[in-house]
Design a protein around this motif. Structure first.
Motif, PDB file in Angstrom:
ATOM      1  N   PHE A   1      31.689  42.330  40.444  1.00  0.00           N
ATOM      2  CA  PHE A   1      32.386  41.274  39.875  1.00  0.00           C
ATOM      3  C   PHE A   1      33.407  40.565  41.061  1.00  0.00           C
ATOM      4  O   PHE A   1      34.128  39.541  40.825  1.00  0.00           O
ATOM      5  CB  PHE A   1      33.056  41.526  38.689  1.00  0.00           C
ATOM      6  N   HIS A   2      33.519  41.536  42.123  1.00  0.00           N
ATOM      7  CA  HIS A   2      34.351  40.692  43.274  1.00  0.00           C
ATOM      8  C   HIS A   2      35.990  40.486  42.750  1.00  0.00           C
ATOM      9  O   HIS A   2      36.495  39.380  42.864  1.00  0.00           O
ATOM     10  CB  HIS A   2      33.948  39.434  43.720  1.00  0.00           C
ATOM     11  N   MET A   3      36.526  41.552  42.203  1.00  0.00           N
ATOM     12  CA  MET A   3      37.927  41.485  41.933  1.00  0.00           C
ATOM     13  C   MET A   3      38.930  42.495  42.485  1.00  0.00           C
ATOM     14  O   MET A   3      39.859  42.695  41.988  1.00  0.00           O
ATOM     15  CB  MET A   3      38.047  41.440  40.338  1.00  0.00           C
ATOM     16  N   LEU A   4      38.461  43.036  43.503  1.00  0.00           N
ATOM     17  CA  LEU A   4      39.088  44.181  44.447  1.00  0.00           C
ATOM     18  C   LEU A   4      40.550  43.640  44.581  1.00  0.00           C
ATOM     19  O   LEU A   4      41.296  44.448  44.413  1.00  0.00           O
ATOM     20  CB  LEU A   4      38.459  44.533  45.567  1.00  0.00           C
TER      21      LEU A   4
ATOM     22  N   HIS B   1      42.088  41.106  43.112  1.00  0.00           N
ATOM     23  CA  HIS B   1      42.747  40.393  42.268  1.00  0.00           C
ATOM     24  C   HIS B   1      44.035  41.046  41.470  1.00  0.00           C
ATOM     25  O   HIS B   1      43.952  42.175  41.417  1.00  0.00           O
ATOM     26  CB  HIS B   1      41.906  40.137  41.037  1.00  0.00           C
ATOM     27  N   THR B   2      44.909  40.280  41.243  1.00  0.00           N
ATOM     28  CA  THR B   2      46.029  40.676  40.288  1.00  0.00           C
ATOM     29  C   THR B   2      45.799  41.121  38.875  1.00  0.00           C
ATOM     30  O   THR B   2      44.836  40.465  38.364  1.00  0.00           O
ATOM     31  CB  THR B   2      47.097  39.585  40.363  1.00  0.00           C
ATOM     32  N   PRO B   3      46.370  41.817  38.243  1.00  0.00           N
ATOM     33  CA  PRO B   3      46.313  41.927  36.815  1.00  0.00           C
ATOM     34  C   PRO B   3      46.233  40.795  36.127  1.00  0.00           C
ATOM     35  O   PRO B   3      45.495  40.843  35.204  1.00  0.00           O
ATOM     36  CB  PRO B   3      47.602  42.985  36.252  1.00  0.00           C
ATOM     37  N   SER B   4      46.955  40.002  36.214  1.00  0.00           N
ATOM     38  CA  SER B   4      46.914  38.784  35.450  1.00  0.00           C
ATOM     39  C   SER B   4      45.607  37.831  35.641  1.00  0.00           C
ATOM     40  O   SER B   4      45.077  37.372  34.942  1.00  0.00           O
ATOM     41  CB  SER B   4      48.020  37.761  35.706  1.00  0.00           C
ATOM     42  N   GLN B   5      45.065  37.806  37.078  1.00  0.00           N
ATOM     43  CA  GLN B   5      43.738  37.405  37.494  1.00  0.00           C
ATOM     44  C   GLN B   5      42.798  37.917  36.277  1.00  0.00           C
ATOM     45  O   GLN B   5      41.880  37.469  36.105  1.00  0.00           O
ATOM     46  CB  GLN B   5      43.791  37.190  38.659  1.00  0.00           C
ATOM     47  N   VAL B   6      42.770  39.472  36.507  1.00  0.00           N
ATOM     48  CA  VAL B   6      41.689  39.979  35.882  1.00  0.00           C
ATOM     49  C   VAL B   6      41.714  40.039  34.405  1.00  0.00           C
ATOM     50  O   VAL B   6      40.714  39.670  33.759  1.00  0.00           O
ATOM     51  CB  VAL B   6      41.869  41.724  36.127  1.00  0.00           C
ATOM     52  N   SER B   7      42.780  39.727  33.761  1.00  0.00           N
ATOM     53  CA  SER B   7      42.994  39.368  32.481  1.00  0.00           C
ATOM     54  C   SER B   7      42.438  37.999  32.093  1.00  0.00           C
ATOM     55  O   SER B   7      41.892  38.014  30.919  1.00  0.00           O
ATOM     56  CB  SER B   7      44.529  39.563  32.018  1.00  0.00           C
ATOM     57  N   GLU B   8      42.775  37.018  32.850  1.00  0.00           N
ATOM     58  CA  GLU B   8      42.214  35.776  32.667  1.00  0.00           C
ATOM     59  C   GLU B   8      40.839  35.818  32.731  1.00  0.00           C
ATOM     60  O   GLU B   8      40.026  35.060  31.925  1.00  0.00           O
ATOM     61  CB  GLU B   8      42.673  34.681  33.859  1.00  0.00           C
ATOM     62  N   THR B   9      40.199  36.373  33.595  1.00  0.00           N
ATOM     63  CA  THR B   9      38.766  36.808  33.743  1.00  0.00           C
ATOM     64  C   THR B   9      38.173  37.389  32.460  1.00  0.00           C
ATOM     65  O   THR B   9      36.986  37.043  31.914  1.00  0.00           O
ATOM     66  CB  THR B   9      38.117  37.289  34.963  1.00  0.00           C
ATOM     67  N   ILE B  10      38.646  38.459  31.929  1.00  0.00           N
ATOM     68  CA  ILE B  10      38.412  38.946  30.726  1.00  0.00           C
ATOM     69  C   ILE B  10      38.541  38.085  29.428  1.00  0.00           C
ATOM     70  O   ILE B  10      37.536  38.214  28.735  1.00  0.00           O
ATOM     71  CB  ILE B  10      39.237  40.383  30.717  1.00  0.00           C
ATOM     72  N   ALA B  11      39.656  37.170  29.543  1.00  0.00           N
ATOM     73  CA  ALA B  11      39.452  36.389  28.442  1.00  0.00           C
ATOM     74  C   ALA B  11      38.447  35.358  28.448  1.00  0.00           C
ATOM     75  O   ALA B  11      37.714  35.269  27.457  1.00  0.00           O
ATOM     76  CB  ALA B  11      41.002  35.872  28.283  1.00  0.00           C
ATOM     77  N   ALA B  12      38.050  34.939  29.793  1.00  0.00           N
ATOM     78  CA  ALA B  12      36.895  33.907  29.792  1.00  0.00           C
ATOM     79  C   ALA B  12      35.847  34.494  29.377  1.00  0.00           C
ATOM     80  O   ALA B  12      34.947  33.754  28.717  1.00  0.00           O
ATOM     81  CB  ALA B  12      37.111  33.342  31.183  1.00  0.00           C
ATOM     82  N   LEU B  13      35.457  35.644  29.720  1.00  0.00           N
ATOM     83  CA  LEU B  13      34.039  36.361  29.551  1.00  0.00           C
ATOM     84  C   LEU B  13      34.020  36.734  28.067  1.00  0.00           C
ATOM     85  O   LEU B  13      33.082  36.461  27.381  1.00  0.00           O
ATOM     86  CB  LEU B  13      33.911  37.560  30.396  1.00  0.00           C
ATOM     87  N   LYS B  14      35.276  37.066  27.451  1.00  0.00           N
ATOM     88  CA  LYS B  14      35.030  37.359  25.830  1.00  0.00           C
ATOM     89  C   LYS B  14      34.982  36.055  25.334  1.00  0.00           C
ATOM     90  O   LYS B  14      34.191  36.012  24.102  1.00  0.00           O
ATOM     91  CB  LYS B  14      36.443  37.833  25.546  1.00  0.00           C
ATOM     92  N   LYS B  15      35.432  34.896  25.646  1.00  0.00           N
ATOM     93  CA  LYS B  15      35.182  33.663  25.058  1.00  0.00           C
ATOM     94  C   LYS B  15      33.757  33.255  25.303  1.00  0.00           C
ATOM     95  O   LYS B  15      33.319  32.620  24.223  1.00  0.00           O
ATOM     96  CB  LYS B  15      36.103  32.436  25.611  1.00  0.00           C
ATOM     97  N   LEU B  16      33.120  33.572  26.353  1.00  0.00           N
ATOM     98  CA  LEU B  16      31.725  33.427  26.301  1.00  0.00           C
ATOM     99  C   LEU B  16      30.777  34.165  25.527  1.00  0.00           C
ATOM    100  O   LEU B  16      29.587  34.407  25.714  1.00  0.00           O
ATOM    101  CB  LEU B  16      31.347  33.449  27.869  1.00  0.00           C
ATOM    102  N   ASN B  17      31.526  35.332  24.967  1.00  0.00           N
ATOM    103  CA  ASN B  17      30.762  36.298  24.261  1.00  0.00           C
ATOM    104  C   ASN B  17      29.759  37.039  24.759  1.00  0.00           C
ATOM    105  O   ASN B  17      28.907  37.490  24.339  1.00  0.00           O
ATOM    106  CB  ASN B  17      30.000  35.444  22.933  1.00  0.00           C
TER     107      ASN B  17
ATOM    108  N   CYS C   1      32.324  45.812  44.013  1.00  0.00           N
ATOM    109  CA  CYS C   1      33.535  45.136  44.578  1.00  0.00           C
ATOM    110  C   CYS C   1      34.264  44.736  43.517  1.00  0.00           C
ATOM    111  O   CYS C   1      35.146  44.034  43.542  1.00  0.00           O
ATOM    112  CB  CYS C   1      33.063  43.999  45.376  1.00  0.00           C
ATOM    113  N   THR C   2      34.073  45.286  42.316  1.00  0.00           N
ATOM    114  CA  THR C   2      35.030  44.987  41.120  1.00  0.00           C
ATOM    115  C   THR C   2      36.385  45.580  41.393  1.00  0.00           C
ATOM    116  O   THR C   2      37.446  44.904  40.910  1.00  0.00           O
ATOM    117  CB  THR C   2      34.477  45.299  39.814  1.00  0.00           C
ATOM    118  N   GLY C   3      36.449  46.700  42.037  1.00  0.00           N
ATOM    119  CA  GLY C   3      37.937  47.478  42.231  1.00  0.00           C
ATOM    120  C   GLY C   3      38.148  48.362  40.809  1.00  0.00           C
ATOM    121  O   GLY C   3      37.943  47.794  39.889  1.00  0.00           O
ATOM    122  N   GLU C   4      38.444  49.562  41.249  1.00  0.00           N
ATOM    123  CA  GLU C   4      38.808  50.509  40.376  1.00  0.00           C
ATOM    124  C   GLU C   4      39.907  50.030  39.041  1.00  0.00           C
ATOM    125  O   GLU C   4      39.726  50.479  37.967  1.00  0.00           O
ATOM    126  CB  GLU C   4      39.129  51.766  40.982  1.00  0.00           C
ATOM    127  N   LYS C   5      40.941  49.497  39.642  1.00  0.00           N
ATOM    128  CA  LYS C   5      41.920  49.021  38.747  1.00  0.00           C
ATOM    129  C   LYS C   5      41.446  47.857  37.785  1.00  0.00           C
ATOM    130  O   LYS C   5      41.607  47.769  36.533  1.00  0.00           O
ATOM    131  CB  LYS C   5      43.241  48.158  39.318  1.00  0.00           C
TER     132      LYS C   5
END
Length: 236
Positions: free
Chosen positions: A177-180, A182-198, A207-211
């Motif tokens: 997901f290429h988020m290695l 990314h800040t926690p807030s950026q990851v949260s935004e991505t998670i929210a967007a994917l949740k909205k896309l169901n 490359c998503t990154g462990e965090k």
């Protein structure tokens, strides 16, 4: 009419009797001691008697050993889709070409989406940079999307797949997901967007990154899956 007859009458549709099998060949982590880990990603997909390779990892030696440990035959795959032209996704290509000189390599060059083979589609190359394509597999229960590194953005790739495949639900999203960085807030935004896309289930890796992976695990709970070289995923 029974299911077998229906499948014969409607060959354009995948039948529930043909599950999608995903075998992870190369990843940052290993799912069992029989497989080696390395920076990169590669997988083998099979459904309904058809097979497709996706990316080829980084180190050729590791790729070959994992390929053999999975007991795969290179001659049974006539094509490989390369998500993007980075070395951690192309390292095993030469070994595959030696084993199967007829192997067709699908580079991320066409800008437009295209059919790889029945039920398997490319999103077409979205600009990253570099240009990158994702794989979209149509199954009876929704779309399975596989990404290499998601340089264009994982949300953009999912949106492209949904638009191209007539809004069918995303049942499974797997890959880098290429988020290695990314800040926690950026990851949260991505998670929210994917949740909205169901997006129903996620399996972020490489490359998503462990965090970020930990945040996805918390957000999806039982619908989160851990990926590693040697992992076999079967989706009916």
């Amino acid at each position: 009419m029974n299911l077998a007859c229906l499948c014969l009458l409607i060959p354009a549709l995948a039948c529930a009797a043909d599950p999608l099998e995903i075998r992870v060949l190369f990843d940052n982590n290993a799912a069992s001691p029989a497989f080696e880990k390395g920076w990169g990603f590669a997988a083998a997909l099979q459904m309904g008697g058809r097979g497709l390779l996706f990316d080829a990892g980084a180190a050729q030696e590791i790729f070959v050993r994992n390929f053999d440990a999975m007991k795969l035959d290179a001659s049974s795959f006539d094509r490989i889709m390369i998500s993007h032209r980075h070395g951690d996704h192309t390292g095993g290509l030469r070994a595959l070409e030696v084993r199967n000189p007829k192997l067709r390599i699908l580079w991320p060059d066409p800008a437009e989406p295209y059919e790889v083979m029945p039920h398997f589609h490319s999103t077409g190359a979205l600009n990253g940079p570099p240009p990158e394509q994702a794989l979209v597999v149509e199954t009876p229960n929704g779309l399975v999307i596989m990404t290499g590194c998601s340089h264009p953005g994982i949300v953009k790739l999912v949106e492209a797949a949904l638009k191209q495949r007539a809004g069918k639900p995303v049942r499974y999203l797997i890959g880098g997901f290429h988020m290695l960085l990314h800040t926690p807030s950026q990851v949260s935004e991505t998670i929210a967007a994917l949740k909205k896309l169901n997006v129903e289930r996620v399996a972020p890796t490489h490359c998503t990154g462990e965090k970020a992976i930990a945040m996805f695990r918390d957000a999806w709970g039982p619908d989160f899956e851990t990926v590693g070289a040697g992992r076999v995923i079967v989706l009916d």
